[in-house]
Design a protein around this motif. Structure first.
Motif, PDB file in Angstrom:
ATOM      1  N   GLN A   1      23.690 -13.418 -27.826  1.00 23.60           N
ATOM      2  CA  GLN A   1      24.941 -13.680 -28.537  1.00 23.60           C
ATOM      3  C   GLN A   1      25.525 -12.384 -29.079  1.00 23.60           C
ATOM      4  O   GLN A   1      24.803 -11.404 -29.324  1.00 23.60           O
ATOM      5  CB  GLN A   1      24.694 -14.660 -29.683  1.00 23.60           C
ATOM      6  CG  GLN A   1      24.424 -16.074 -29.246  1.00 23.60           C
ATOM      7  CD  GLN A   1      24.385 -17.043 -30.412  1.00 23.60           C
ATOM      8  OE1 GLN A   1      24.058 -16.665 -31.530  1.00 23.60           O
ATOM      9  NE2 GLN A   1      24.709 -18.304 -30.158  1.00 23.60           N
ATOM     10  N   ALA A   2      26.821 -12.388 -29.263  1.00 19.63           N
ATOM     11  CA  ALA A   2      27.491 -11.232 -29.852  1.00 19.63           C
ATOM     12  C   ALA A   2      26.849 -10.885 -31.189  1.00 19.63           C
ATOM     13  O   ALA A   2      26.534 -11.775 -31.988  1.00 19.63           O
ATOM     14  CB  ALA A   2      28.976 -11.527 -30.032  1.00 19.63           C
TER      15      ALA A   2
ATOM     16  N   LYS B   1      28.546  -6.619 -27.930  1.00 22.62           N
ATOM     17  CA  LYS B   1      29.853  -7.258 -27.857  1.00 22.62           C
ATOM     18  C   LYS B   1      30.028  -7.895 -26.479  1.00 22.62           C
ATOM     19  O   LYS B   1      29.407  -7.453 -25.504  1.00 22.62           O
ATOM     20  CB  LYS B   1      30.953  -6.217 -28.069  1.00 22.62           C
ATOM     21  CG  LYS B   1      30.834  -5.422 -29.358  1.00 22.62           C
ATOM     22  CD  LYS B   1      31.894  -4.335 -29.420  1.00 22.62           C
ATOM     23  CE  LYS B   1      31.778  -3.519 -30.697  1.00 22.62           C
ATOM     24  NZ  LYS B   1      32.805  -2.442 -30.752  1.00 22.62           N
ATOM     25  N   PRO B   2      30.887  -8.900 -26.366  1.00 20.87           N
ATOM     26  CA  PRO B   2      31.116  -9.504 -25.039  1.00 20.87           C
ATOM     27  C   PRO B   2      31.546  -8.483 -23.997  1.00 20.87           C
ATOM     28  O   PRO B   2      31.191  -8.624 -22.819  1.00 20.87           O
ATOM     29  CB  PRO B   2      32.224 -10.529 -25.322  1.00 20.87           C
ATOM     30  CG  PRO B   2      32.006 -10.917 -26.748  1.00 20.87           C
ATOM     31  CD  PRO B   2      31.559  -9.655 -27.436  1.00 20.87           C
ATOM     32  N   GLU B   3      32.257  -7.449 -24.403  1.00 14.95           N
ATOM     33  CA  GLU B   3      32.695  -6.425 -23.441  1.00 14.95           C
ATOM     34  C   GLU B   3      31.564  -5.525 -22.959  1.00 14.95           C
ATOM     35  O   GLU B   3      31.763  -4.714 -22.049  1.00 14.95           O
ATOM     36  CB  GLU B   3      33.823  -5.568 -24.036  1.00 14.95           C
ATOM     37  CG  GLU B   3      33.536  -4.988 -25.399  1.00 14.95           C
ATOM     38  CD  GLU B   3      34.124  -5.833 -26.525  1.00 14.95           C
ATOM     39  OE1 GLU B   3      34.001  -7.078 -26.479  1.00 14.95           O
ATOM     40  OE2 GLU B   3      34.691  -5.237 -27.464  1.00 14.95           O
TER      41      GLU B   3
ATOM     42  N   SER C   1      27.407 -13.329 -25.025  1.00 18.40           N
ATOM     43  CA  SER C   1      28.301 -14.464 -25.244  1.00 18.40           C
ATOM     44  C   SER C   1      28.996 -14.334 -26.594  1.00 18.40           C
ATOM     45  O   SER C   1      28.445 -13.805 -27.550  1.00 18.40           O
ATOM     46  CB  SER C   1      27.520 -15.768 -25.190  1.00 18.40           C
ATOM     47  OG  SER C   1      26.557 -15.810 -26.223  1.00 18.40           O
ATOM     48  N   SER C   2      30.218 -14.849 -26.646  1.00 18.04           N
ATOM     49  CA  SER C   2      31.009 -14.751 -27.891  1.00 18.04           C
ATOM     50  C   SER C   2      30.766 -15.937 -28.793  1.00 18.04           C
ATOM     51  O   SER C   2      30.153 -16.912 -28.422  1.00 18.04           O
ATOM     52  CB  SER C   2      32.488 -14.645 -27.556  1.00 18.04           C
ATOM     53  OG  SER C   2      32.891 -15.753 -26.793  1.00 18.04           O
TER      54      SER C   2
END
Length: 129
Positions: free
Chosen positions: A13-14, A87-89, A128-129
């Motif tokens: 997770q983020a 982060k998701p990025e 994942s966000s």
């Protein structure tokens, strides 16, 4: 040539953390500069971090500075990438690379030549966000 095997990727997770490992083998494994690169779907492979063969010099892409840490244990011929505050990025396939030295351009970016450096098979990191 150096043979490289990455491990440690996964789904997180983020805000979470992961540690990637890259085990190197071959005659010059312990005296090679090592680096991490990543490639997201539809994008070019990009530099993430690198470390000199002695470990005395480290290099980071701006977006990961302060969040990622590269290190190496030459007794184990292994390089690590500790990734915090993900982060998701950051989602991408992460590749380990080895070469005689860390290469740089006149604009200050870093790279390992695709055709002369050694590359691992990659490990997927999904945030994942």
């Amino acid at each position: 040539q150096v043979q490289l095997v990455e491990s440690g990727g996964g789904l997180v997770q983020a805000g979470g953390s992961l540690r990637l490992s890259c085990a190197a083998s071959g005659r010059t494994a312990s005296t090679s500069a090592m680096g991490w690169f990543r490639q997201a779907p539809g994008k070019e492979r990009e530099f993430v971090a690198a470390i000199s063969w002695t470990g005395s010099s480290t290099y980071y892409e701006d977006s990961v500075k302060g969040r990622f840490t590269i290190s190496r244990d030459n007794a184990k011929n292994t390089v690590y990438l500790q990734m915090n505050s993900l982060k998701p990025e950051d989602t991408a396939v992460y590749y380990c690379a080895a070469d005689r030295r860390v290469h740089s351009t006149s604009s200050g970016s870093y790279y390992f030549p695709m055709n002369s450096a050694s590359w691992g098979q990659g490990t997927q990191v999904t945030v994942s966000s």
